[in-house]
Design a protein around this motif. Structure first.
Motif, PDB file in Angstrom:
ATOM      1  N   ASP A  33       2.980   4.497   4.830  1.00 41.18           N
ATOM      2  CA  ASP A  33       4.125   4.499   5.745  1.00 41.18           C
ATOM      3  C   ASP A  33       3.735   4.835   7.180  1.00 41.18           C
ATOM      4  O   ASP A  33       4.528   4.624   8.099  1.00 41.18           O
ATOM      5  CB  ASP A  33       5.193   5.481   5.254  1.00 41.18           C
ATOM      6  CG  ASP A  33       5.964   4.935   4.055  1.00 41.18           C
ATOM      7  OD1 ASP A  33       5.736   3.753   3.695  1.00 41.18           O
ATOM      8  OD2 ASP A  33       6.784   5.674   3.472  1.00 41.18           O
ATOM      9  N   ALA A  34       2.515   5.338   7.372  1.00 41.12           N
ATOM     10  CA  ALA A  34       2.051   5.641   8.731  1.00 41.12           C
ATOM     11  C   ALA A  34       1.451   4.416   9.422  1.00 41.12           C
ATOM     12  O   ALA A  34       1.169   4.468  10.630  1.00 41.12           O
ATOM     13  CB  ALA A  34       1.025   6.771   8.682  1.00 41.12           C
ATOM     14  N   LYS A  35       1.261   3.324   8.679  1.00 43.29           N
ATOM     15  CA  LYS A  35       0.663   2.121   9.255  1.00 43.29           C
ATOM     16  C   LYS A  35       1.704   1.323  10.045  1.00 43.29           C
ATOM     17  O   LYS A  35       2.896   1.343   9.731  1.00 43.29           O
ATOM     18  CB  LYS A  35       0.093   1.226   8.142  1.00 43.29           C
ATOM     19  CG  LYS A  35      -0.998   1.870   7.296  1.00 43.29           C
ATOM     20  CD  LYS A  35      -2.263   2.099   8.088  1.00 43.29           C
ATOM     21  CE  LYS A  35      -3.388   2.599   7.193  1.00 43.29           C
ATOM     22  NZ  LYS A  35      -4.614   2.895   7.952  1.00 43.29           N
ATOM     23  N   ARG A  36       1.228   0.595  11.060  1.00 45.46           N
ATOM     24  CA  ARG A  36       2.089  -0.365  11.749  1.00 45.46           C
ATOM     25  C   ARG A  36       2.476  -1.455  10.759  1.00 45.46           C
ATOM     26  O   ARG A  36       1.610  -2.034  10.085  1.00 45.46           O
ATOM     27  CB  ARG A  36       1.364  -1.026  12.921  1.00 45.46           C
ATOM     28  CG  ARG A  36       1.166  -0.181  14.141  1.00 45.46           C
ATOM     29  CD  ARG A  36       0.715  -1.049  15.350  1.00 45.46           C
ATOM     30  NE  ARG A  36       0.191  -2.353  14.999  1.00 45.46           N
ATOM     31  CZ  ARG A  36      -1.091  -2.632  14.828  1.00 45.46           C
ATOM     32  NH1 ARG A  36      -2.003  -1.678  14.959  1.00 45.46           N
ATOM     33  NH2 ARG A  36      -1.481  -3.868  14.527  1.00 45.46           N
ATOM     34  N   PRO A  37       3.751  -1.791  10.664  1.00 43.00           N
ATOM     35  CA  PRO A  37       4.150  -2.812   9.695  1.00 43.00           C
ATOM     36  C   PRO A  37       3.456  -4.158   9.885  1.00 43.00           C
ATOM     37  O   PRO A  37       3.239  -4.881   8.911  1.00 43.00           O
ATOM     38  CB  PRO A  37       5.663  -2.932   9.922  1.00 43.00           C
ATOM     39  CG  PRO A  37       6.067  -1.604  10.474  1.00 43.00           C
ATOM     40  CD  PRO A  37       4.904  -1.162  11.313  1.00 43.00           C
ATOM     41  N   ASP A  38       3.071  -4.490  11.120  1.00 45.74           N
ATOM     42  CA  ASP A  38       2.452  -5.798  11.363  1.00 45.74           C
ATOM     43  C   ASP A  38       0.932  -5.769  11.250  1.00 45.74           C
ATOM     44  O   ASP A  38       0.264  -6.779  11.487  1.00 45.74           O
ATOM     45  CB  ASP A  38       2.858  -6.326  12.740  1.00 45.74           C
ATOM     46  CG  ASP A  38       2.363  -5.434  13.881  1.00 45.74           C
ATOM     47  OD1 ASP A  38       1.906  -4.298  13.604  1.00 45.74           O
ATOM     48  OD2 ASP A  38       2.443  -5.866  15.042  1.00 45.74           O
ATOM     49  N   GLN A  39       0.348  -4.636  10.864  1.00 43.03           N
ATOM     50  CA  GLN A  39      -1.107  -4.544  10.732  1.00 43.03           C
ATOM     51  C   GLN A  39      -1.551  -5.236   9.445  1.00 43.03           C
ATOM     52  O   GLN A  39      -0.953  -5.069   8.383  1.00 43.03           O
ATOM     53  CB  GLN A  39      -1.552  -3.082  10.716  1.00 43.03           C
ATOM     54  CG  GLN A  39      -3.064  -2.885  10.601  1.00 43.03           C
ATOM     55  CD  GLN A  39      -3.455  -1.405  10.601  1.00 43.03           C
ATOM     56  OE1 GLN A  39      -2.689  -0.548  11.071  1.00 43.03           O
ATOM     57  NE2 GLN A  39      -4.626  -1.096  10.059  1.00 43.03           N
ATOM     58  N   ASP A  55       0.747  -8.086   5.451  1.00 40.06           N
ATOM     59  CA  ASP A  55       0.641  -6.912   6.322  1.00 40.06           C
ATOM     60  C   ASP A  55       1.170  -5.682   5.606  1.00 40.06           C
ATOM     61  O   ASP A  55       1.701  -5.751   4.484  1.00 40.06           O
ATOM     62  CB  ASP A  55       1.351  -7.153   7.657  1.00 40.06           C
ATOM     63  CG  ASP A  55       2.826  -7.508   7.506  1.00 40.06           C
ATOM     64  OD1 ASP A  55       3.446  -7.125   6.480  1.00 40.06           O
ATOM     65  OD2 ASP A  55       3.371  -8.170   8.411  1.00 40.06           O
ATOM     66  N   PHE A  56       1.022  -4.534   6.267  1.00 39.26           N
ATOM     67  CA  PHE A  56       1.466  -3.295   5.639  1.00 39.26           C
ATOM     68  C   PHE A  56       2.981  -3.248   5.478  1.00 39.26           C
ATOM     69  O   PHE A  56       3.494  -2.593   4.566  1.00 39.26           O
ATOM     70  CB  PHE A  56       0.963  -2.084   6.426  1.00 39.26           C
ATOM     71  CG  PHE A  56      -0.480  -1.769   6.168  1.00 39.26           C
ATOM     72  CD1 PHE A  56      -0.884  -1.271   4.938  1.00 39.26           C
ATOM     73  CD2 PHE A  56      -1.446  -1.986   7.142  1.00 39.26           C
ATOM     74  CE1 PHE A  56      -2.216  -0.988   4.676  1.00 39.26           C
ATOM     75  CE2 PHE A  56      -2.787  -1.703   6.892  1.00 39.26           C
ATOM     76  CZ  PHE A  56      -3.169  -1.204   5.663  1.00 39.26           C
ATOM     77  N   GLY A  57       3.698  -3.934   6.352  1.00 37.58           N
ATOM     78  CA  GLY A  57       5.152  -3.990   6.205  1.00 37.58           C
ATOM     79  C   GLY A  57       5.558  -4.572   4.862  1.00 37.58           C
ATOM     80  O   GLY A  57       6.555  -4.142   4.257  1.00 37.58           O
ATOM     81  N   PHE A  58       4.806  -5.557   4.387  1.00 38.48           N
ATOM     82  CA  PHE A  58       5.092  -6.164   3.083  1.00 38.48           C
ATOM     83  C   PHE A  58       5.035  -5.108   1.984  1.00 38.48           C
ATOM     84  O   PHE A  58       5.923  -5.041   1.114  1.00 38.48           O
ATOM     85  CB  PHE A  58       4.073  -7.276   2.808  1.00 38.48           C
ATOM     86  CG  PHE A  58       4.172  -7.879   1.440  1.00 38.48           C
ATOM     87  CD1 PHE A  58       5.015  -8.955   1.199  1.00 38.48           C
ATOM     88  CD2 PHE A  58       3.410  -7.383   0.389  1.00 38.48           C
ATOM     89  CE1 PHE A  58       5.100  -9.509  -0.070  1.00 38.48           C
ATOM     90  CE2 PHE A  58       3.496  -7.932  -0.884  1.00 38.48           C
ATOM     91  CZ  PHE A  58       4.347  -9.003  -1.109  1.00 38.48           C
ATOM     92  N   PHE A  59       3.995  -4.271   2.002  1.00 36.48           N
ATOM     93  CA  PHE A  59       3.838  -3.263   0.953  1.00 36.48           C
ATOM     94  C   PHE A  59       4.778  -2.074   1.168  1.00 36.48           C
ATOM     95  O   PHE A  59       5.220  -1.453   0.192  1.00 36.48           O
ATOM     96  CB  PHE A  59       2.379  -2.816   0.879  1.00 36.48           C
ATOM     97  CG  PHE A  59       1.459  -3.904   0.407  1.00 36.48           C
ATOM     98  CD1 PHE A  59       1.415  -4.264  -0.925  1.00 36.48           C
ATOM     99  CD2 PHE A  59       0.655  -4.596   1.305  1.00 36.48           C
ATOM    100  CE1 PHE A  59       0.577  -5.289  -1.372  1.00 36.48           C
ATOM    101  CE2 PHE A  59      -0.182  -5.613   0.888  1.00 36.48           C
ATOM    102  CZ  PHE A  59      -0.218  -5.963  -0.455  1.00 36.48           C
ATOM    103  N   GLN A  60       5.073  -1.739   2.406  1.00 33.15           N
ATOM    104  CA  GLN A  60       6.043  -0.681   2.672  1.00 33.15           C
ATOM    105  C   GLN A  60       7.407  -1.042   2.075  1.00 33.15           C
ATOM    106  O   GLN A  60       8.000  -0.273   1.316  1.00 33.15           O
ATOM    107  CB  GLN A  60       6.155  -0.448   4.182  1.00 33.15           C
ATOM    108  CG  GLN A  60       4.923   0.185   4.806  1.00 33.15           C
ATOM    109  CD  GLN A  60       4.894   0.059   6.325  1.00 33.15           C
ATOM    110  OE1 GLN A  60       5.680  -0.674   6.919  1.00 33.15           O
ATOM    111  NE2 GLN A  60       3.956   0.758   6.965  1.00 33.15           N
TER     112      GLN A  60
END
Length: 545
Positions: A33-39, A55-60
């Motif tokens: 959850d600390a990652k940028r969603p678009d990373q 991207d991380f947003g997908f997994f968040q």
């Protein structure tokens, strides 16, 4: 995480490297959850070659929705959930969702039979399962013997009767899943792995929520990952090695996890094509895979993006190390650990690799080689690899689930006893010899199987070898090799004599195999490790004195 650590030497790392994990650490909240969603988080290539960039947003979002969907259907902290999802993207979503809930995933290999599933569901007290459509029939066949299995979620295909659809339940769930004071973390159970079971029924290894933090060392230091690197660890998600190389540490190091979800038999040429096409930068695989890769024409593939290679899981054969280095100009950095641990011993990028050595102890792991009386052995002599546990060790398992006696049999007198043997050279490098049970005692000598196996596979005729000891009236035991031959070779008396001469020239004369048996394949666990115990038991019937 902080900026990637940089070291000039092993001594520099030992003096200056420390991991300090927060007491309430939960990977899903503190890292994901600390990652940028678009990373960029993952490149996934399926069995047909279709690539997805995630991207991380997908997994968040996905893990939050799934956590809410499962919670709404009765899954709660501490529940044990079997996960059988090959290398599908949904594996990561499911694991993260369960981390949010505090339910305990049990990643399981796709090769489990109906009998295996029933045994493990009951043994572990599993109450829910998430698996892909190709596995559901086996689960349903086991269901009459699994009265405690209440919730079944199917990934892919039209859901079978009694199964919930993974995508459908997620779509109906809220995308909000905030952390609360009751959110599990720190010492709470995070995951259970089945051990590989080379010497008996697999044990259930319990790790807590601090376990992922220790894998930062695996990724940032041993794998040498920089932000944006594309890292491939070739492991099925049913085993602990997958989270060593396809999950926690790689994302903590801001690398991109590369996943190749191939099905069926492993093909070395196909792997090389995938690595070249998708510009993989760092690579980790067991020595068995490297043995097949070096038999290919590596010059056919553009591997110019590849800059760092590692291996673990068994001993790396010296001949394979040199063949890979000659072809690509890249050494292979070996590491050692167990299902019960994270990386304990490794050859790091700032160390000179010694072909066949697993390296030196990782900072934070106080390791000694002990004899049978619990005393340290002198340099150059074999001892059991043991870990000092007088104070907590980040990355070491909590216990064998529901089996305090088994836990006490390996954790006692201030040490965790790995059951593995090694010796240390004058530079402090450790040389792995094998499991305690695998050592061969012949005419007063103690012979580790890996050195003989390594010599055998250096011969062009040999693809794989398993070395064991068989009873002998004069010597106590003699060395026997069970060998899988390369195409075009015949296991006759002439080849046997040639292999024996070849081994004598590469090792001490007393180590050569006096018996060589040729087989089409070696008995292995479903994780791919050789079952030497099974070979030994068969040999007792053949060669009993």
């Amino acid at each position: 995480m902080n900026t990637k650590p940089s070291f000039t030497s092993y001594d520099d790392m030992r003096a200056n490297y420390r991991l300090r994990c927060p007491d309430d650490f939960n990977f899903a909240y503190d890292v994901l959850d600390a990652k940028r969603p678009d990373q960029s988080a993952m490149i996934h290539v399926d069995d047909t070659g279709v690539r997805r960039d995630l991207d991380f947003g997908f997994f968040q979002q996905g893990s939050r929705r799934l956590a809410n969907a499962l919670t709404g259907r009765g899954v709660k902290p501490g529940d044990r959930v079997m996960v059988i999802l090959y290398r599908r993207v949904e594996y990561w979503t499911a694991m993260l969702a369960l981390h949010r809930i505090g339910a305990v995933p049990i990643p399981s290999p796709s090769l489990l039979t109906t009998k295996d599933i029933a045994q493990r569901v009951n043994y572990a007290g599993i109450t829910a399962i998430l698996c892909e459509d190709s596995i559901t029939q086996r689960v349903d066949a086991a269901l009459p013997d699994c009265p405690g299995l209440h919730l079944r979620v199917q990934v892919g295909g039209a859901p079978a009767q009694g199964w919930l659809d993974f995508e459908a339940i997620m779509a109906q769930a809220s995308p909000e899943c905030p952390r609360t004071p009751a959110t599990p973390g720190g010492p709470d159970p995070l995951v259970i792995f089945f051990s590989s079971g080379t010497t008996g029924m697999p044990k259930m290894v319990v790790h807590n929520h601090k376990y992922p933090y220790s894998h930062y060392t695996t990724a940032a230091v041993w794998h040498d990952l920089n932000p944006g690197d594309i890292h491939l660890t070739l492991s099925d998600t049913g085993w602990g090695k997958s989270v060593w190389g396809k999950f926690y540490g790689q994302w903590m190091a801001d690398a991109v996890v590369f996943v190749w979800d191939f099905r069926g038999k492993f093909e070395a040429d196909a792997l090389l094509r995938v690595m070249a096409e998708h510009r993989v930068t760092t690579f980790c695989a067991p020595p068995t895979v490297y043995r097949f890769l070096v038999r290919e024409d590596l010059s056919k593939h553009d591997l110019s993006a590849l800059r760092h290679c590692t291996t673990a899981g068994e001993l790396l054969n010296e001949s394979v190390f040199h063949a890979w280095h000659k072809a690509l100009g890249l050494p292979i950095y070996e590491g050692y650990g167990q299902t019960e641990t994270t990386l304990q011993v490794a050859t790091f990028p700032f160390m000179k690799p010694k072909a066949g050595s697993i390296g030196k102890p990782v900072p934070g792991w106080d390791i000694a080689l002990l004899d049978e009386s619990g005393k340290p052995v002198p340099q150059g002599e074999e001892g059991e690899i043991c870990i000092n546990i007088d104070s907590p060790v980040l990355g070491l398992f909590d216990s064998y689930m529901d089996e305090p006696e088994k836990t006490a049999s390996v954790k006692f007198d201030g040490w965790y006893h790995t059951g593995d043997k090694a010796w240390a050279d004058e530079d402090g490098y450790l040389w792995f010899m094998g499991r305690t049970d695998d050592l061969i005692k012949s005419s007063g000598y103690r012979i580790g199987p890996f050195e003989v196996e390594s010599a055998l596979v250096a011969h062009d005729a040999v693809i794989e070898a398993a070395v064991t000891g068989v009873p002998d009236e004069v010597r106590g035991q003699i060395v026997k090799a069970t060998v899988v031959l390369a195409q075009g070779y015949v296991g006759d008396e002439a080849l046997t004599k040639a292999l024996q001469t070849f081994v004598r020239e590469l090792t001490a004369p007393y180590k050569y195999p006096r018996i060589i048996e040729y087989v089409d394949e070696l008995p292995k666990t479903i994780s791919g490790k050789i079952k030497r115990k099974e070979i030994r038991e068969a040999d007792l019937e053949k060669y009993a004195v």
